[in-house]
Design a protein around this motif. Structure first.
Motif, PDB file in Angstrom:
ATOM      1  N   LEU A 190     -17.087  -8.223   8.846  1.00  0.00           N
ATOM      2  CA  LEU A 190     -15.630  -8.151   9.018  1.00  0.00           C
ATOM      3  C   LEU A 190     -14.835  -7.829   7.758  1.00  0.00           C
ATOM      4  CD1 LEU A 190     -15.239 -11.243  11.418  1.00  0.00           C
ATOM      5  CD2 LEU A 190     -15.237  -8.847  12.075  1.00  0.00           C
ATOM      6  N   THR A 191     -15.487  -7.723   6.604  1.00  0.00           N
ATOM      7  CA  THR A 191     -14.733  -7.646   5.349  1.00  0.00           C
ATOM      8  C   THR A 191     -13.793  -6.443   5.281  1.00  0.00           C
ATOM      9  OG1 THR A 191     -14.918  -8.004   2.993  1.00  0.00           O
ATOM     10  CG2 THR A 191     -16.340  -6.327   3.888  1.00  0.00           C
ATOM     11  N   ASN A 192     -14.227  -5.306   5.849  1.00  0.00           N
ATOM     12  CA  ASN A 192     -13.370  -4.119   5.776  1.00  0.00           C
ATOM     13  C   ASN A 192     -12.051  -4.320   6.500  1.00  0.00           C
ATOM     14  OD1 ASN A 192     -14.861  -2.383   4.194  1.00  0.00           O
ATOM     15  ND2 ASN A 192     -16.204  -1.853   5.911  1.00  0.00           N
ATOM     16  N   LEU A 193     -12.054  -5.222   7.456  1.00  0.00           N
ATOM     17  CA  LEU A 193     -10.823  -5.480   8.201  1.00  0.00           C
ATOM     18  C   LEU A 193      -9.887  -6.402   7.443  1.00  0.00           C
ATOM     19  CD1 LEU A 193     -12.605  -5.703  11.589  1.00  0.00           C
ATOM     20  CD2 LEU A 193     -10.656  -4.215  11.158  1.00  0.00           C
ATOM     21  N   LEU A 194     -10.356  -6.949   6.344  1.00  0.00           N
ATOM     22  CA  LEU A 194      -9.483  -7.746   5.490  1.00  0.00           C
ATOM     23  C   LEU A 194      -9.074  -6.925   4.268  1.00  0.00           C
ATOM     24  CD1 LEU A 194      -8.212 -10.534   4.872  1.00  0.00           C
ATOM     25  CD2 LEU A 194     -10.278 -11.063   3.591  1.00  0.00           C
ATOM     26  N   PHE A 195     -10.044  -6.315   3.614  1.00  0.00           N
ATOM     27  CA  PHE A 195      -9.739  -5.672   2.343  1.00  0.00           C
ATOM     28  C   PHE A 195      -9.100  -4.310   2.480  1.00  0.00           C
ATOM     29  CE2 PHE A 195     -11.652  -9.255   0.474  1.00  0.00           C
ATOM     30  CZ  PHE A 195     -10.968  -9.359  -0.720  1.00  0.00           C
ATOM     31  N   VAL A 196      -9.540  -3.529   3.454  1.00  0.00           N
ATOM     32  CA  VAL A 196      -8.908  -2.226   3.619  1.00  0.00           C
ATOM     33  C   VAL A 196      -7.413  -2.383   3.928  1.00  0.00           C
ATOM     34  CG1 VAL A 196      -8.872  -0.087   4.950  1.00  0.00           C
ATOM     35  CG2 VAL A 196     -11.051  -1.044   4.165  1.00  0.00           C
ATOM     36  N   PRO A 197      -7.066  -3.258   4.888  1.00  0.00           N
ATOM     37  CA  PRO A 197      -5.623  -3.401   5.151  1.00  0.00           C
ATOM     38  C   PRO A 197      -4.828  -3.837   3.923  1.00  0.00           C
ATOM     39  CG  PRO A 197      -6.880  -4.417   6.909  1.00  0.00           C
ATOM     40  CD  PRO A 197      -7.874  -3.991   5.878  1.00  0.00           C
ATOM     41  N   PHE A 198      -5.323  -4.824   3.192  1.00  0.00           N
ATOM     42  CA  PHE A 198      -4.517  -5.298   2.067  1.00  0.00           C
ATOM     43  C   PHE A 198      -4.533  -4.315   0.895  1.00  0.00           C
ATOM     44  CE2 PHE A 198      -4.506  -9.522   4.123  1.00  0.00           C
ATOM     45  CZ  PHE A 198      -3.165  -9.834   3.950  1.00  0.00           C
ATOM     46  N   MET A 199      -5.702  -3.764   0.567  1.00  0.00           N
ATOM     47  CA  MET A 199      -5.756  -2.904  -0.603  1.00  0.00           C
ATOM     48  C   MET A 199      -5.165  -1.521  -0.318  1.00  0.00           C
ATOM     49  SD  MET A 199      -6.538  -5.093  -2.647  1.00  0.00           S
ATOM     50  CE  MET A 199      -6.858  -6.787  -2.162  1.00  0.00           C
ATOM     51  N   SER A 200      -5.473  -0.952   0.844  1.00  0.00           N
ATOM     52  CA  SER A 200      -4.823   0.314   1.182  1.00  0.00           C
ATOM     53  C   SER A 200      -3.340   0.073   1.413  1.00  0.00           C
ATOM     54  CB  SER A 200      -5.414   0.942   2.437  1.00  0.00           C
ATOM     55  OG  SER A 200      -6.802   1.045   2.309  1.00  0.00           O
ATOM     56  N   GLY A 201      -3.022  -1.076   1.983  1.00  0.00           N
ATOM     57  CA  GLY A 201      -1.615  -1.421   2.178  1.00  0.00           C
ATOM     58  C   GLY A 201      -0.894  -1.427   0.847  1.00  0.00           C
ATOM     59  N   ALA A 202      -1.526  -1.980  -0.171  1.00  0.00           N
ATOM     60  CA  ALA A 202      -0.928  -1.999  -1.508  1.00  0.00           C
ATOM     61  C   ALA A 202      -0.747  -0.567  -2.008  1.00  0.00           C
ATOM     62  CB  ALA A 202      -1.804  -2.807  -2.463  1.00  0.00           C
ATOM     63  N   ALA A 203      -1.768   0.267  -1.830  1.00  0.00           N
ATOM     64  CA  ALA A 203      -1.692   1.649  -2.314  1.00  0.00           C
ATOM     65  C   ALA A 203      -0.572   2.415  -1.602  1.00  0.00           C
ATOM     66  CB  ALA A 203      -3.029   2.351  -2.100  1.00  0.00           C
ATOM     67  N   TYR A 204      -0.487   2.255  -0.289  1.00  0.00           N
ATOM     68  CA  TYR A 204       0.529   2.979   0.472  1.00  0.00           C
ATOM     69  C   TYR A 204       1.938   2.491   0.163  1.00  0.00           C
ATOM     70  CZ  TYR A 204      -2.527   5.564   3.658  1.00  0.00           C
ATOM     71  OH  TYR A 204      -3.428   6.439   4.204  1.00  0.00           O
ATOM     72  N   ASN A 205       2.047   1.283  -0.380  1.00  0.00           N
ATOM     73  CA  ASN A 205       3.371   0.717  -0.613  1.00  0.00           C
ATOM     74  C   ASN A 205       3.710   0.556  -2.084  1.00  0.00           C
ATOM     75  OD1 ASN A 205       4.667  -0.014   2.170  1.00  0.00           O
ATOM     76  ND2 ASN A 205       2.481  -0.439   2.346  1.00  0.00           N
ATOM     77  N   GLY A 206       2.982   1.288  -2.925  1.00  0.00           N
ATOM     78  CA  GLY A 206       3.356   1.381  -4.339  1.00  0.00           C
ATOM     79  C   GLY A 206       3.071   0.142  -5.166  1.00  0.00           C
ATOM     80  N   ASP A 207       2.180  -0.721  -4.684  1.00  0.00           N
ATOM     81  CA  ASP A 207       1.886  -1.955  -5.416  1.00  0.00           C
ATOM     82  C   ASP A 207       0.654  -1.735  -6.305  1.00  0.00           C
ATOM     83  OD1 ASP A 207       1.194  -4.458  -6.305  1.00  0.00           O
ATOM     84  OD2 ASP A 207       0.796  -5.290  -4.312  1.00  0.00           O
ATOM     85  N   MET A 208       0.903  -1.215  -7.503  1.00  0.00           N
ATOM     86  CA  MET A 208      -0.206  -0.847  -8.391  1.00  0.00           C
ATOM     87  C   MET A 208      -1.035  -2.046  -8.837  1.00  0.00           C
ATOM     88  SD  MET A 208      -0.579   2.193  -8.410  1.00  0.00           S
ATOM     89  CE  MET A 208      -1.947   2.153  -9.582  1.00  0.00           C
ATOM     90  N   ALA A 209      -0.392  -3.193  -9.001  1.00  0.00           N
ATOM     91  CA  ALA A 209      -1.124  -4.365  -9.486  1.00  0.00           C
ATOM     92  C   ALA A 209      -2.216  -4.763  -8.491  1.00  0.00           C
ATOM     93  CB  ALA A 209      -0.157  -5.530  -9.707  1.00  0.00           C
ATOM     94  N   THR A 210      -1.847  -4.833  -7.224  1.00  0.00           N
ATOM     95  CA  THR A 210      -2.820  -5.266  -6.225  1.00  0.00           C
ATOM     96  C   THR A 210      -3.880  -4.196  -5.966  1.00  0.00           C
ATOM     97  OG1 THR A 210      -1.089  -6.637  -5.274  1.00  0.00           O
ATOM     98  CG2 THR A 210      -3.032  -6.295  -3.919  1.00  0.00           C
ATOM     99  N   VAL A 211      -3.472  -2.941  -5.993  1.00  0.00           N
ATOM    100  CA  VAL A 211      -4.449  -1.854  -5.837  1.00  0.00           C
ATOM    101  C   VAL A 211      -5.511  -1.949  -6.924  1.00  0.00           C
ATOM    102  CG1 VAL A 211      -4.811   0.640  -5.993  1.00  0.00           C
ATOM    103  CG2 VAL A 211      -2.804  -0.252  -4.826  1.00  0.00           C
ATOM    104  N   THR A 212      -5.067  -2.193  -8.134  1.00  0.00           N
ATOM    105  CA  THR A 212      -6.009  -2.231  -9.257  1.00  0.00           C
ATOM    106  C   THR A 212      -6.948  -3.423  -9.115  1.00  0.00           C
ATOM    107  OG1 THR A 212      -4.206  -1.327 -10.542  1.00  0.00           O
ATOM    108  CG2 THR A 212      -6.169  -1.990 -11.749  1.00  0.00           C
ATOM    109  N   PHE A 213      -6.403  -4.547  -8.654  1.00  0.00           N
ATOM    110  CA  PHE A 213      -7.302  -5.663  -8.365  1.00  0.00           C
ATOM    111  C   PHE A 213      -8.362  -5.214  -7.357  1.00  0.00           C
ATOM    112  CE2 PHE A 213      -8.605  -8.421  -4.995  1.00  0.00           C
ATOM    113  CZ  PHE A 213      -9.452  -9.248  -5.705  1.00  0.00           C
ATOM    114  N   GLY A 214      -7.913  -4.520  -6.331  1.00  0.00           N
ATOM    115  CA  GLY A 214      -8.825  -4.079  -5.270  1.00  0.00           C
ATOM    116  C   GLY A 214      -9.969  -3.243  -5.820  1.00  0.00           C
TER     117      GLY A 214
END
Ligand SMILES: [Fe+2]
Ligand SMILES: [Fe+2]
Ligand SMILES: [Zn+2]
Lengths: 119, 515
Positions: B202-226
């Motif tokens: 199930l991990t892709n259903l947690l990390f893809v939404p949050f990390m891609s969500g960060a990328a699509y919404n301009g949140d560089m800090a969280t994307v980089t963590f990802g």
């Protein structure tokens, strides 16, 4: 089946009626009115009459629903813990079998939620 | 000149630094040293058959992680210096981070604790090393997530006391109880729950939404963590698959035990992910993909292939998979409607989707959104426009197992709740579904002790009897700032100030009937 454990596994249920300081929990599910996302959980006195429960507890809880003014609790269909149930207004909850963690299911024929979509 | 100081191959080095560090005990019995290895009924005949999922030694691990960390913190610094929070798509996005920080980051810490414990409990050195390394990864994840999001805490509300909130707020008992259930299980069940069901399936259903969500919404800090966590996650997934295959290959008696764990942890994970479903469909101003699409790709396709592969061991797909597949059309809408009506008691805001967003939902969910959910949201929107924003002032019935309000509907009838109940030793228990009811029936003693937030409030254990007191004193939610409607909230006003927009008071936050 019991829990596989490395030693004796002795537990107590956390929500026995004794833990509610003389009160009890009663749930009400209003069928086809999912604007209220799940059944309500009420804390009530087991000695409260059903009429009191309807007037003071349930009525205010559903007041924001557009169907609420057309609900007649005494003419509605009821289930108590899945079994057919006829409410007696002047009798206390516990005295008519509505005990701790009981669930009342309320069906109001003719009322099917916002735009008839069970909301 | 000949030298005998030949450099060790990676494989030899791994052999010397991990497996060779173990020894056969001479004056203590193995059973005393590893007392938790047998009680779950899993039979291991030969630990040497364990294939190490990642050939990594501690020295290489430290070096590699330190490199990543250096880059990561350089970006965090730049993000803070450049006021990176001003470049996100919209301040509504920050509410996804509030959910992540209070709901997910503490699970990373729980994973650290869990892997530290089980990493002590296996008599096979390879499995011990893998678990210990994952424990360190997980500790790194919680730390770096906190650091990635700490900048937002300076500018937005609701992020200030996430660890305290995780332990107390009603909806956070969903992730908390999930991990407590896993950590209080034996070591093999823990690995099946977290390494296999969660990290692998199930991990892709947690990390893809949050990390891609960060990328699509301009949140560089969280994307980089990802990005920084990605190689760790790849290792964790490998461990998850190895654990399952190893147990299945060791003894045929293990098969039914593991099948039961897969059924249980698939369902628990699926219920936990319902929080992510609403995040994807409702909380991201710029959408990545719908929950339904994500479920189809990451579960139905990938999971389908995995369970096809496991068939040769006698493993079938999780018992309630078909219900989960049907639920993809519904759960995000049902969850958002729930948080919309109860956000007087959350550390984040909710709102009605914009017209454009509702149209996107209609497109993504042609068979369900307009028919079942749009009327509900439009009704609330009309109320909100009249200044009568709807809140549900009665507490909800919670599921005894997953602890989500009993809000889910029958797989084949979205107009009817899939409520279940049973009596056990004179007490009545309520569930959201057959899946949760089954989990209870299998180990009732575990779940009769559940700390259900609604019942705890009613028992008087949460510092107050009314919602406002509980929220403020017990949850540490700053009432009027962290909670309620997004429109007109301090976060919203702050964002308008940042963007030089005029505040719009027409749909103000504070409702007349909020508890
Ligand atoms: Fe992690
Ligand atoms: Fe992980
Ligand atoms: Zn449940």
């Amino acid at each position: 089946m019991s829990v596989k454990a490395i030693s004796d596994y002795i537990t107590q249920p956390k929500d026995t009626v004794a833990n509610f300081n003389g009160m009890q929990v009663v749930y009400v599910y209003w069928v086809k009115h999912l604007m209220y996302c799940s059944p309500f959980a009420f804390l009530v006195s087991p000695d409260m009459t059903l009429a009191g429960f309807f007037a003071e507890v349930l009525r205010p809880a559903i007041k924001d629903h557009p169907d609420s003014t057309r609900v007649n609790f005494m003419e509605a269909q009821w289930l108590l813990n899945g079994q057919a149930f006829s409410p007696t207004p002047e009798v206390a909850l516990l005295a008519q079998g509505i005990d701790h963690k009981s669930m009342l299911t309320l069906t109001t024929p003719g009322l099917s939620g916002i735009n008839g979509c069970a909301s | 000149m000949a030298t005998n100081k030949k450099k060790l191959s990676l494989k030899d080095k791994y052999q010397y630094l991990t497996r060779d560090m173990a020894w056969e005990p001479s004056y203590q019995s193995k059973k005393d040293i590893f007392p938790q290895e047998d009680f779950e009924g899993i039979k291991i005949t030969d630990w040497d058959k364990w294939e190490d999922p990642f050939r990594l030694t501690m020295d290489a691990y430290w070096k590699y992680q330190a490199e990543k960390e250096k880059k990561l913190y350089a970006i965090f610094d730049a993000f803070a210096q450049n006021n990176g929070h001003q470049n996100i798509s919209d301040a509504r996005y920050v509410n996804a981070l509030k959910l992540f920080l209070t709901g997910v980051s503490p699970l990373e810490y729980g994973a650290f604790q869990g892997y530290s414990r089980v990493g002590r409990q296996f008599s096979g050195a390879g499995a011990r090393t893998a678990c210990q390394m994952q424990a360190i990864d997980e500790l790194r994840h919680v730390q770096t997530q906190i650091h990635a999001m700490s900048h937002y805490n300076k500018h937005f509300n609701g992020l200030h006391d996430f660890a305290h909130m995780h332990d107390r707020i009603w909806f956070l008992s969903v992730p908390k109880s999930f991990f407590d259930d896993a950590r209080s299980a034996g070591p093999f069940e823990f690995l099946t729950a977290i390494s296999f069901s969660f990290e692998y399936v199930l991990t892709n259903l947690l990390f893809v939404p949050f990390m891609s969500g960060a990328a699509y919404n301009g949140d560089m800090a969280t994307v980089t963590f990802g990005f920084s966590a990605q190689s760790d996650e790849a290792r964790h997934m490998t461990l998850g698959l190895e654990v399952i295959k190893f147990m299945l290959e060791q003894h045929e008696d293990n098969v039914p035990i593991i099948q039961h764990w897969i059924d249980k942890w698939f369902w628990r994970g699926y219920r936990l992910l319902s929080l992510v479903s609403m995040m994807m469909d409702y909380m991201l101003p710029n959408k990545v993909m719908s929950w339904k699409d994500a479920w189809e790709v990451y579960y139905e396709q990938n999971g389908g292939a995995l369970f096809k592969d496991l068939e040769r061991y006698g493993i079938r797909p999780p018992k309630y998979q078909d219900e989960a597949n049907k639920g993809k059309e519904h759960i995000s809408h049902q969850l958002w409607a729930t948080f919309y009506q109860y956000c007087q008691a959350t550390n984040f805001h909710t709102w009605i989707p914009s017209e454009e967003e509702m149209n996107w939902l209609s497109e993504q969910y042609p068979d369900t959104f307009d028919q079942y959910y749009r009327p509900r949201f439009e009704h609330w929107q009309a109320l909100q426009e009249k200044g009568e924003r709807f809140y549900n002032n009665t507490l909800p019935q919670l599921c005894q197992v997953c602890q989500v309000p009993a809000l889910f509907t029958e797989p084949d009838d979205p107009t009817k709740l899939s409520h279940r109940s049973l009596e056990h030793e004179g007490e009545r228990y309520h569930f959201c579904s057959d899946g949760c009811c089954d989990i209870f029936k299998y180990e009732p003693d575990k779940y009769i002790q559940a700390w259900l937030p609604v019942h705890q409030i009613y028992q008087g254990n949460c510092e107050g009897a009314d919602v406002e007191t509980v929220v403020t004193k017990y949850y540490h939610i700053d009432a009027g700032r962290d909670n309620f409607e997004y429109l007109g909230s301090p976060d919203h006003k702050r964002w308008q100030a940042i963007k030089g927009q005029k505040p719009d008071e027409s749909q103000a936050a504070k409702p007349k009937n909020a508890a």
